[in-house]
Design an enzyme around this catalytic site. Structure first.
Site, PDB file in Angstrom:
ATOM      1  N   HIS A   1       0.810  -1.217   0.000  1.00 16.75           N
ATOM      2  CA  HIS A   1       0.000   0.000   0.000  1.00 16.75           C
ATOM      3  C   HIS A   1       0.838   1.259   0.000  1.00 16.75           C
ATOM      4  CE1 HIS A   1      -3.297  -2.726   0.989  1.00 16.75           C
ATOM      5  NE2 HIS A   1      -4.075  -1.782   0.502  1.00 16.75           N
ATOM      6  N   GLY A   2       1.978   1.231   0.628  1.00 17.48           N
ATOM      7  CA  GLY A   2       2.783   2.453   0.634  1.00 17.48           C
ATOM      8  C   GLY A   2       4.095   2.268   1.350  1.00 17.48           C
TER       9      GLY A   2
END
Lengths: 479, 302
Positions: A326-327
């Site tokens: 996701h990041g």
């Protein structure tokens, strides 16, 4: 190009008309049109990164073809690793380079060695995490001989860049989507109207629910040190609805748009907030990513066919990798870790496959036990979302500490009545439609046309009213 | 495909009819507002000699009717509570576009908050939303990113949730509007506690916002082009006089613009009973301050 923009409102009918009226008789031309439309759609944001998609697609296409004629296991493995390295190399460079450099520098500083960081000003190409996983799935499936490699480069380019799901999924498998580009698409009235309905519901989720929740979630998260515990909890709930409305709304628009062109994409969200435990939640949230990790990471690691300790290890690996996907931030990694922790008791007690059916199936209302289970699952998920939304770990911890303070018992300072009414309406409609692919799939379908049209007009009216204010970009664009 | 297009067109026709029925809500919205000054501006009914622009200080500290009586100029107050200079520029632009340009503009300066980021001073979109039936307002909202281009074609896109508040808005008991658009404080709020503030912190231009400086320059330019005399007014606060801001302000002022500071030697401005709170005069204080402005106009008129 954003789905909730005027540009897309012009773009979609234009492509639709060309697709069904001008290029109707020729699949190849239809596919070429889809490629061009997809590149325009993507290039609208930044045309420079189109080269990346094209390169990535051509590498996997070529490797797929090579794999067809290659029988030697070592050479096949080398080809697979070339694809993995190229795809994950791009992803690693654009998404994680600065994260690793920063942490490397910090680790050295911790031991007293100061080194000069050499970070780069890198722009993250929109959707890179999505199309990288999509194209990787093709090579892996071809390598595992689950899929025949394609010779049709046009179809393959169209498969990787298919504009409805290019930038934020659902992450489609080549086994499902690619063959649909080989065959003649037939226009079906029911499929097209169903697609329109799903687009409408997706826009409602995004513009009316997510964007309005975002206003309050952003205010509360950005000023978290000045709000009471109860307000912070309300802020986390608003974010829970924001991210659900935002991401599942995008998926609905993507799936609905695909249906207009005669394609069928897989369901990406199945009413996750009606889950009775965390395991069920993860079977219903971002299904295309969860199943991707299940098939290409969890099962190769041994999945659940190994001893307890290895099972636990595998669960932590897939949740942490999923968080990292996701990041490039410790908050996402911890979010993954926390979900693994939630999952652990179910796994150990072998209860992770308890709730495979739909909640309160064939009933109007859930039992008290189910309500309690849903509430607990929702609260746990909402607390985890705090890490997902926070700027950094310190912010997340302060936010959590703020929630668990005495001021949790006070009345929240933020009480937007209009939004609460909208949320109640939204939850009721989602509950009614929980057995379908999306909430309004069959809602009022058998009722007189006038009633249906009044309902759809009502949804459209809300979309129009709220579309002007506080429009936000899709959260998952950053991934 | 034929059925899809047929039913699609019929649905859009159905929606179009519903959509247009919303026009009724849009047309009704301005009438429900307690503050209809901007509507009068848009309707071209604001043809005055002197207009006061500013924030809540402008609304409560300057009594336009008194200014009118003392100077003989037809005066009106178009100050908005909680508004900043970018909003004042918008009001002036709108005023000139739809009405005869006034002879004089009194611009109240929010002392050291005027050009910096002050969260309590905003662009008052809430004043614009009920008037979104006017294209001028809608264009401004589009320009500011508060509405999208669809609002040029669809009434529904112009609607705001404020349009659905169907009862008339309540009036404020502490500072109700008078007939000249001013809002003097006529009733004290006993919950308001304030003490004399010893404000000696020097003004720092580094915190100024480019957007606000530009708006001030544009106001001066608009006045100059339309032959309007601009008088900038620095009001009293229940605190010490901060000369460092005034020095900076003079640098931003064009030669043709005038400025006036309250009489810093007047002991009235050091007495609590002339104030409603730290930065707003009570009606008696506003009357004294307005007289000072009237005197300035009479003595320095072109």
């Amino acid at each position: 190009m954003l789905f909730n923009s005027l540009d897309f409102a012009i773009f979609l009918p234009s492509v639709f008309i060309l697709y069904w009226f001008v290029f109707k008789r020729n699949i190849k031309l239809q596919n070429v049109l889809l490629i061009l439309a997809s590149y325009v759609f993507y290039g609208w944001w930044d045309y420079r990164f189109l080269a990346l998609i094209i390169f990535s697609s051509l590498v996997d296409y070529a490797i797929g073809k090579k794999l067809r004629n290659e029988e030697e296991p070592i050479k096949r493995k080398i080809l697979l690793w070339i694809s993995i390295l190229v795809n994950l190399g791009f992803l690693g460079f654009f998404k994680y380079y600065n994260f690793f450099i920063d942490n490397f520098v910090e680790a050295f500083s911790f031991f007293g060695n100061k080194i000069q960081p050499n970070t780069l000003d890198i722009i993250l190409p929109v959707g890179i995490s999505f199309y990288t996983f999509q194209t990787l799935s093709y090579t892996i499936d071809v390598y595992k001989k689950k899929l025949e490699p394609t010779d049709d480069v046009i179809s393959f380019l169209a498969f990787v860049s298919f504009f409805p799901q290019l930038v934020a999924g659902p992450i489609e498998r080549a086994t499902n989507l690619l063959p649909q580009f080989y065959i003649k698409r037939v226009f079906h009235f029911s499929a097209a109207t169903d697609g329109c309905r799903q687009i409408l519901w997706g826009l409602f989720k995004k513009i009316v629910i997510a964007d309005q929740c975002a206003v309050y979630a952003n205010t509360i998260f950005n000023n978290s040190d000045s709000y009471s515990g109860s307000t912070l909890f309300v802020g986390a709930i608003f974010f829970a609805f924001q991210i659900y409305g935002d991401f599942s709304g995008y998926s609905d628009i993507a799936i609905g748009t695909s249906r207009l062109f005669g394609f069928s994409l897989k369901q990406n969200f199945a009413f996750p907030y009606f889950s009775r435990d965390i395991a069920e939640f993860w079977r219903r949230w971002h299904i295309s990513l969860s199943t991707w990790f299940r098939d290409y990471l969890y099962i190769p690691l041994g999945g659940s066919q190994v001893g307890t300790w290895k099972k636990i290890r595998n669960i932590f690996i897939i949740f942490i990798v999923s968080g990292f996907w996701h990041g490039a931030n410790w908050t996402f990694i911890f979010w993954g870790f926390l979900n693994a922790l939630y999952f652990l008791p179910l796994l150990i007690r072998k209860q992770n496959r308890n709730n495979l059916n739909i909640i309160a199936q064939n009933q109007n209302l859930p039992t008290f036990k189910e309500v309690f289970q849903m509430a607990i699952t929702f609260c746990l998920t909402t607390l985890a979302w705090v890490f997902f939304r926070a700027e950094n770990m310190a912010h997340a911890w302060d936010y959590i500490k703020g929630i668990f303070s005495f001021s949790f018992l006070s009345l929240p300072e933020v009480r937007p009545t209009n939004l609460l009414v909208l949320l109640v309406f939204f939850i009721i409609v989602e509950w009614i439609g929980r057995c379908q692919h999306y909430a309004i799939e069959v809602l009022l379908l058998k009722k007189p046309r006038l009633l249906k049209w009044i309902f759809y007009s009502f949804l459209m009216a809300l979309i129009f009213i709220f579309s002007g204010e506080s429009q936000q970009t899709f959260i998952y664009f950053q991934f | 495909m034929k059925s899809f297009l047929k039913y699609g067109a019929l649905f859009f026709l159905f929606f179009f009819i519903i959509e247009k029925s919303v026009l009724f809500v849009l047309w009704k919205a301005p009438e429900l507002e307690q503050d209809r000054r901007l509507e009068f501006v848009l309707e071209g009914e604001m043809n005055k000699d002197l207009i006061v622009l500013g924030s809540s200080k402008g609304a409560s500290n300057i009594l336009a009717s008194q200014l009118g009586n003392e100077t003989g100029l037809a005066s009106y107050n178009l100050s908005y509570e909680g508004s900043h200079i970018v909003f004042h520029h918008f009001i002036l632009k709108t005023l000139i576009k739809h009405n005869t340009a006034p002879k004089k503009i009194i611009l109240l300066i929010d002392t050291h908050y005027q050009f910096i980021n002050e969260p309590s001073l905003v662009f008052r979109y809430d004043r614009l939303y009920p008037l979104s039936k006017y294209n001028h307002i809608n264009d401004e909202l589009i320009g500011k990113g508060k509405k999208n281009m669809l609002s040029k074609f669809f009434a529904l896109s112009r609607v705001n949730r404020s349009n659905f508040q169907l009862s008339e808005k309540e009036t404020n008991q502490y500072n109700p509007f008078d007939n000249s658009g001013s809002r003097p404080y006529v009733k004290r709020n006993l919950k308001k506690k304030f003490e004399y503030l010893d404000d000696t912190e020097p003004y720092n231009p580094e915190f100024e916002l480019k957007e606000k400086i530009e708006a001030f320059n544009n106001i001066q330019k608009l006045c100059s082009v339309n032959d309007i005399e601009l008088i900038c007014v620095i009001p009293p606060n229940y605190s010490t006089y901060n000369a460092t801001f005034v020095e900076r302000f003079k640098v931003l002022l064009k030669p043709e613009s005038k400025w006036v500071v309250y009489d810093t030697l007047n002991s009235i401005y050091k007495q609590k009973e002339y104030y409603y709170d730290q930065s707003h005069l009570f009606k008696n204080g506003a009357s004294v301050f307005t007289s000072e402005i009237s005197d300035f106009i009479k003595n320095n008129s072109n």
